[in-house]
Every structure is written in C-alpha cells, then in structure tokens.
Motif scaffolding. Structure first.
Motif, short mmCIF file in Angstrom:
data_model
loop_
_atom_site.label_atom_id
_atom_site.label_comp_id
_atom_site.label_asym_id
_atom_site.label_seq_id
_atom_site.Cartn_x
_atom_site.Cartn_y
_atom_site.Cartn_z
N SER A 671 34.24 9.91 -47.86
CA SER A 671 35.45 9.06 -48.14
C SER A 671 35.05 7.82 -47.10
CB SER A 671 36.77 10.23 -48.29
OG SER A 671 36.50 9.82 -46.55
N ASP A 742 35.12 7.77 -52.82
CA ASP A 742 36.81 6.99 -53.55
C ASP A 742 36.35 6.35 -55.05
OD1 ASP A 742 38.58 6.89 -50.96
OD2 ASP A 742 36.29 7.26 -50.63
N PRO A 757 40.39 10.82 -49.74
CA PRO A 757 39.13 9.55 -51.37
C PRO A 757 40.37 9.44 -51.74
CG PRO A 757 38.26 12.11 -51.47
CD PRO A 757 39.13 12.30 -50.79
#
Length: 805
Positions: A671, A742, A757
């Motif tokens: 993330s 993300d 994320p």
C-alpha cells in the motif's frame, strides 16, 4: 565440578589464541582459534570437563581424532593437533566457515544440481573411509560442512567404528545413529558396513531436495519402524528425475543399494552428463559388468536342464522302488555356480530380435511354472505366518537383544520370561533412554497357563486324597509363591524447563515419555526441543548426572525486525529477498506539493516484510516462462539483476499471485502507506539520506551524478548498485518507479490513518512511487507520487512486493 566457561577469556590452551566460540553441544564446545606455531586459524574442539569422568565419552573423543588422523581426503575434515591441558581434552581441526547443510536447509530446499554435487563429494569421502575400514554411522546434515570455496566436508567421526574390529563402546543389539537418518540394519541393532552410511546419505539427499526427511514420526521408535517397514517415499513430480537415485539409496535390503561410494559417483556423473546433453562417461572398473540377454537365456536353459534331469532321475528311482539318494546340500550353490560360469564364459553373439527372445523367455517361464506345480514346488505361507514375521521384525526394534544364547530365548515360553519388557533403543550419540517406569504402578500378577493346569490337576486328585486319610493330606508340602525378582532402580532427577513465551511446546526427542514439568529422569543426555509458531525453534542437549536440572529457554521471533530472508519456491530456487519492518508511526505526505498534501499521521500496527530490491528480470522471467507469458522488453539495457520494466500493474498482481502459490505465503503489492514508511526508514526529511549529497545513493536524471545517466544516454542500474537506506532497502529513490496497490487520487484530502490501500470502483489510475532514472532529483523524494493506467507499461516503471507476516 569444573565447568568450562562460555567466555573466551577464561579458557587458555597453550599454543592457541582463542578468538570466539563457534558452536556448543552437550559433549564439547568448538572455538575459533589461531594456532600460534603455524599462524593459521583452526577450529578448536574442547571436550566438556564434566564428561572426563565417563570413559565412554573420553574414548569417543579420542577415537574421533585417531580415526580422522588416518583418513586423508579433501572431503574429510583434517586434524592438525590433539592434546590435553589440565582437565581439557582438545582437538585442533580445519576451520570450515561455510556453515553446514543443516544451516542451508533452514532457508528451504537446495537446488537439485547443488544437492547432487554435495552428495557426490560426500560419497567420495565415504568410499575413502570404507576403504580404510571405517563406518561413520551418524551421517546427517549437521555433520556436512562447507569450506570457503563451497566444497562439502564430512565431519564428526565420534561414533565411527572399524568394520572388522569391535569396541567396548557398542554392544550387540545397541542402536547407534540419529533416528531420522539411520539405516534399517542400524534400527535393528545389527552389524553395519559402508552401505549403512550410503542409506543415511540418501536420506540427506532426499532432505536437500524436499527440505523434509522421508520418514517422520513423533517418537524415535516410530521413526525406526518406518525405516524398516514403510515403502520408499516418492519425490515431488518436479524432482522425479532423481527418483532412481533415491530408490537405490533407500533400499531396505543392503544388497539392493549402492554398494560403495564410487557407485554413487558413477550414477551422479552419468545423470549430470545426460542433463548436459553429453555422452555419459564410462563407469568405474569396479562396476562395468554387463550381461547380454542371450547369456541370461542360456544360463536359464542350463539351470532348467539340470533341475529337470534331477527330477526325472528321482521319479525313475521311485518307480523302480529304489531308495532315493540323499539330496546334495550344495545343489543350490552348484546351480548358482553353473549360472555364473555360463554368464562369464558366454561369448559375444549377434544381437537377435527382441520379439524372438521374448517369445523364448515366455515359453520357458510357462514350462517352469507347470513343472513346479506338478512337483509341488510352491509352498504357500499362511496369513498368520506373515503376521508372525511382522511381529518378529517389530520386536527386533522394540526389544533389546538378550545377552544369553538367542536359541534359548526363542524356545522359552512367554510365561517363563521374568519381569516386564521395557522398549529400548540405545544410541551412543543420542543416548535414547528406556521408558520411564513409575514406582507407584506395581505389576499385577498374571495367571499363567502352567498354574492353571496345576490347579486343574489338583482338583482331579482330591477324591483319591480323601481315601488316604487326612494325615497324608496334611503332610504334603505347601510351596510358598516365589517373590518376583526386583531390579535395582537407578536414581532419578527432576527436569524443569522454563520457556518464554508462554504456550511454547516442550519435547524430549530421544525418549518415549512426553515431557511434564519436573519429570523424573535417569542420568544421561537428553535432546530438548522448544518450539512455537512464529518463533525460531530451539534444540539443545542437556546432561543429567547427579542433580536436578533447571533449563530456561527464550525463543526468538522467526521474523524479527531487520531479518532478511528468501522463501523457497516449489519449482526450485528462491524468491526475492525480503526484510522485516517493525511497526511504528510516521507523517505521510508533504504540504509543499499539491499531490501529496495534506500531511497526516499513519500508524503501522503490524510488522510486515518488504522487498530488499525491486523485482528483477531474473525473478520475473522465471514466472513468465513458468506461466507461458511473453518476456517484457529490457530496452537493450540488460536483464539479469536489473529491475524488471515494461510490466503493467496487472502483470505485477499476477506475479504476486504466482509467487504466493509457489511459496505458500501471502505476497502482494505494498500500500502507499507501507511503501512510504519503509522508504523513509525512520526519517522525516524528503530523502532517507536527509540533507547530504545524492551521489552514490540514487540513479536519477539530474542531481545524482549517476554513471548510468549522461547527456546522450540513460538506463536503469542493476539492483543493489547504490547504498541501502537504514531499513536495508535499495533504490527507493530513482532507478525505476514502483507500482503500489492504491488507486490514484489528486491528494490526501480523504486520507486514512492506517495502512489500508485506497480502492475505488472502476479505478483507472494506480499510484507509482519513488520516481525513476528519468526524473530529476526533486521527483525522487520519499513522498513523491504520480499515477498511471493499470493496463499501461513503461520503461520507467517496475515494482517491489510486500509479504504479510
């Protein structure tokens, strides 16, 4: 009682400068030392003074030096000196800094070619030892070490013995060896030769290929039974090429195994030649016998002819009512000799059709079966007989060999054997002890068949006794029941193991009873294992001699912060190198940039592992070939250890899924929060090197002084070419940008305070972090981010992975 201190300052041996402790076991401690007279580094093996009073251990220690001193071979550890100073017995031997096979296996299975080369070298060492008349008897991964050049060396001849000689250290029926690696004949306590060592080498070879031993069980006795009775295990499909070697290594019958180390060398050389596409080299002169089909057929015909002649002669004699001649006790040996003579004297003949040879062989086989049935040749065994054989085999493992004549013991009825039977496997290395018997559990009397019969006879004689009068009845002597003989009970001492963290599993590996706190044990050496999921297992030997023992063990987390590792792949090889990052908090973003504002606090609540390097072409190409996908272009910059480029976000996701299947672990893209936390490495400045120069730390277009960037050319750098950040991560700034999980949003307005994320429906753009070799210095900061379509590829973008712990 004198004890050797663990520190080096308190240990002094004339002629040696002690540098540090390398290893410690229950019998001795090994130090790295400098031999002053020669100026060389040696491994100084010092026997524990506690064991000096025991002549068995002293003799073993002395014998190891004497045996190795007679074995001069590049794959056997060399002895430089042996001596005694005050209460310390010591041996100076080669210092082998490369670790052991056991150390290598902690990282997973070895590459097959590496396992073959190690096995070949140890087979040569065993062949040399066998030629000198010695059997190692305790071959295992811990006893195979590596020199600096990677060559394998056989060590620890402490329990080795001469084949043609006897020693008071081992007696008939005693088992010597480590249960997971001992041969079937060792499990029985029978005599062994060099073929037992080759069986153990086969177990090690199997373990090197699969990272697991072939026969596993909770207790030593169960493992020994499996060595005797279980079928030879099958290798995974990817290693089926080596199943033939395993079958010959692990044959239950020593006659069906490799007969000597050179046979193993020949087999491996031929296999390696076949893998290289070369003509296999000729086998050794000791193993070059070949038999033609025609020679075997001729030998079979001659044998059938001799047997048929004997049968016809016997039948003719019976028909004429003449007494039969007594069968020659050497008839079978003469038949075998006839076969051998025919095979040796058979002249080379022209090769005939296989169809004709098969027809002749089938016809002869049919004649033989019919004739055998006619003469009652077959004698079938009952199922009970088979069961009896199985019981006999098992009893050879579980019961100690009697000292008295074995023929007497076999003819003795069970009811005449005094006392309970205690399972026992005696091991000079592991000192496997008998099952602990509770003093509070008396043995209940058992009514035997003999006593029952006596009672019945007495009842039958009662009427006759009454007619003779009471006087005679009273005069009969009454036999008092004999008191059962009680063996001397050896003293016992309490063992208490205190383990941290709570809930750790404690086992004593070389005895049958399970560990209980404060359990009473007889004097001896015990193999203690303490384990718990998520922690590294601790295993050590302890000595119980004349007092209670309290052992404190604190386990270390398997994945502690800063630990680097590579996971084994099912298809062979290793995955990318990962490093563990500890939990923490940091300020994410940068208010001076529109895409990275506003700054916000992020809490990392769980540790995780992240790639030390960006995924390389070596890593990705393995996946692409395995899955049949096209290889991405390297733009002419080179592949190998350069970061993979021209891969989309979707390609990175597929690679992570494949890697997870190959390792059984959970790999994924990082993330944004996880990536930035690891890239900052505890700093709060734009670069992990804070305000210093970027030279030698990153590959970028302007401001890095990179040798991979010039006015007319630009390229990526091999991973690890520049310095790592304080967390041990390379190239978090520049070189290639990196995909993360993300979705890309214009800023952090709707930010979170954890590591999850940002995921949106119909997400078109994914975040790229870190900047690339084409970006200027200001765009390779730890907070820099941009977006790209998840289906797009770029020569400036690669990725690195996270592994969940």
């Amino acid at each position: 009682m004198e004890v050797v201190s663990s520190g080096t300052a308190s240990l002094e041996i004339p002629g040696y400068q002690i540098l540090k402790k390398i290893n410690q076991g229950g019998m001795s401690t090994v130090y790295l030392a400098t031999q002053r007279s020669m100026g060389r580094q040696v491994a100084l093996k010092v026997m524990s003074p506690v064991l000096n009073a025991d002549p068995i251990f002293s003799e073993r220690f002395q014998r190891e030096a004497n045996i190795v001193g007679q074995l001069s071979h590049p794959n056997i550890v060399a002895i430089h000196d042996i001596g005694r100073y005050r209460s310390l017995n010591y041996i100076a031997m080669d210092y082998l800094p490369g670790g052991s096979v056991a150390d290598a296996l902690t990282k997973g299975a070895l590459e097959p070619l590496e396992a073959l080369h190690i096995t070949r070298q140890i087979a040569m060492a065993l062949d040399h030892a066998s030629n000198k008349g010695y059997v190692h008897r305790d071959l295992k991964p811990e006893n195979i070490l590596f020199r600096e050049d990677g060559s394998a060396v056989l060590t620890d001849f402490g329990v080795a013995r001469a084949v043609a000689r006897t020693t008071r250290m081992t007696n008939t029926g005693m088992v010597v060896g480590t249960p997971h690696y001992m041969s079937p004949e060792q499990a029985r306590g029978a005599a062994v030769d060099g073929r037992a060592d080759l069986y153990s080498l086969g177990v090690v070879f199997y373990e090197m290929l699969t990272s697991a031993v072939p026969f596993q069980a909770e207790e030593a006795v169960a493992i020994a039974i499996k060595h005797l009775t279980d079928p030879i295990p099958r290798l995974p499909a990817r290693h089926s090429l080596y199943q033939g070697l395993i079958d010959r290594f692990l044959a239950k019958d020593p006659d069906q195994r490799f007969q000597r180390g050179l046979d193993v060398v020949d087999a491996i050389d031929q296999l390696l030649a076949a893998l290289d596409g070369k003509t296999p080299a000729p086998t050794t002169k000791l193993n070059n016998t070949s038999v033609r089909v025609s020679s075997l057929l001729r030998a079979l015909v001659m044998t059938l002819y001799g047997t048929l002649s004997d049968r016809l002669t016997a039948s003719w004699a019976r028909w004429r009512d003449k007494p039969l001649h007594q069968q020659n006790p050497r008839a079978e040996q003469q038949t075998i000799m006839r076969i051998q003579q025919v095979m040796q004297q058979a002249a080379p003949v022209k090769r005939r059709s296989w169809l004709f040879a098969g027809t002749v062989a089938a016809s002869l086989l049919l004649v033989w079966v019919l004739f055998s049935l006619f003469s009652n040749k077959f004698q079938w065994q009952s199922e009970s007989g088979l069961v009896s054989d199985a019981v006999d085999i098992t009893s050879q493992i579980l019961l100690p060999e009697p000292v008295s004549d074995t023929s007497t013991a076999r003819n003795t009825p069970p009811e005449q054997i005094p006392g309970p039977i205690t399972p026992l496997i005696t091991d000079q290395t592991n000192q496997i002890r008998p099952i602990i018997r509770s003093e509070q559990s008396p043995v209940a009397p058992v009514e035997t068949a003999t006593s029952a019969k006596s009672t019945a006879d007495a009842d039958a004689e009662e009427p006759e006794a009454d007619t003779k009068g009471a006087t005679q009845e009273d005069s009969r002597p009454v036999s008092e029941p004999e008191e059962p003989s009680v063996e001397d009970v050896p003293p016992t001492y309490a063992l208490m193991v205190s383990a941290k963290p709570k809930g750790a599993r404690i086992r004593i590996m070389n005895i049958v009873p399970r560990y209980t706190p404060g359990m009473a044990l007889e004097p001896g050496r015990y193999d203690i294992e303490v384990s718990k999921a998520g922690y590294s297992t601790v295993r050590r030997w302890i000595e119980i001699s004349s007092a209670d023992v309290n052992l404190a063990v604190e386990l270390e987390r398997k994945f502690f912060p800063g630990k680097s590792f590579r996971s084994a792949l099912k298809s062979g090889g290793k995955g990318p190198e990962m490093v563990v990052v500890a939990p923490g908090e940091f300020t994410m973003g940068n208010n001076r940039r529109p895409f990275t504002s506003p700054e916000h606090k992020i809490a990392i609540r769980r540790p995780y592992a992240i790639g030390v390097h960006e995924i390389t072409f070596n890593d990705y190409d393995r996946y692409a070939k395995a899955s049949g996908r096209a290889l991405p272009s390297d733009e002419g910059w080179g592949r190998d250890t350069r970061p993979v480029i021209n891969v989309s976000w979707q390609d990175a996701q597929r690679y992570a899924k494949w890697l997870s299947n190959e390792t059984g672990l959970n790999y994924r893209l990082a993330s944004e929060a996880e990536w930035e936390f690891a890239a900052r490495a505890g700093t709060d400045t734009p670069f992990w090197w804070e305000d210093g120069s970027a030279k030698g730390k990153a590959n970028c277009r302007r401001g890095c002084a990179s040798e991979f960037n010039s006015l007319f050319s630009i390229s990526s750098a091999p991973v690890g070419n520049y310095k790592a950040n304080p967390y041990g991560l390379f190239d978090t700034s520049g070189n290639v940008g990196e995909w993360v999980q993300d979705c890309f949003l214009g800023d952090f307005t709707n930010h979170r305070n954890d590591t999850r994320p940002v995921q949106l429906k119909n997400c078109e753009l994914r975040v790229i972090r870190g900047g690339s070799m084409r970006d200027p210095l200001r765009n390779i900061t730890s907070d820099y981010r941009t977006g790209l379509s998840e289906k797009a590829t770029s020569r400036e973008v690669g990725f690195r992975l996270v592994m969940e712990l």
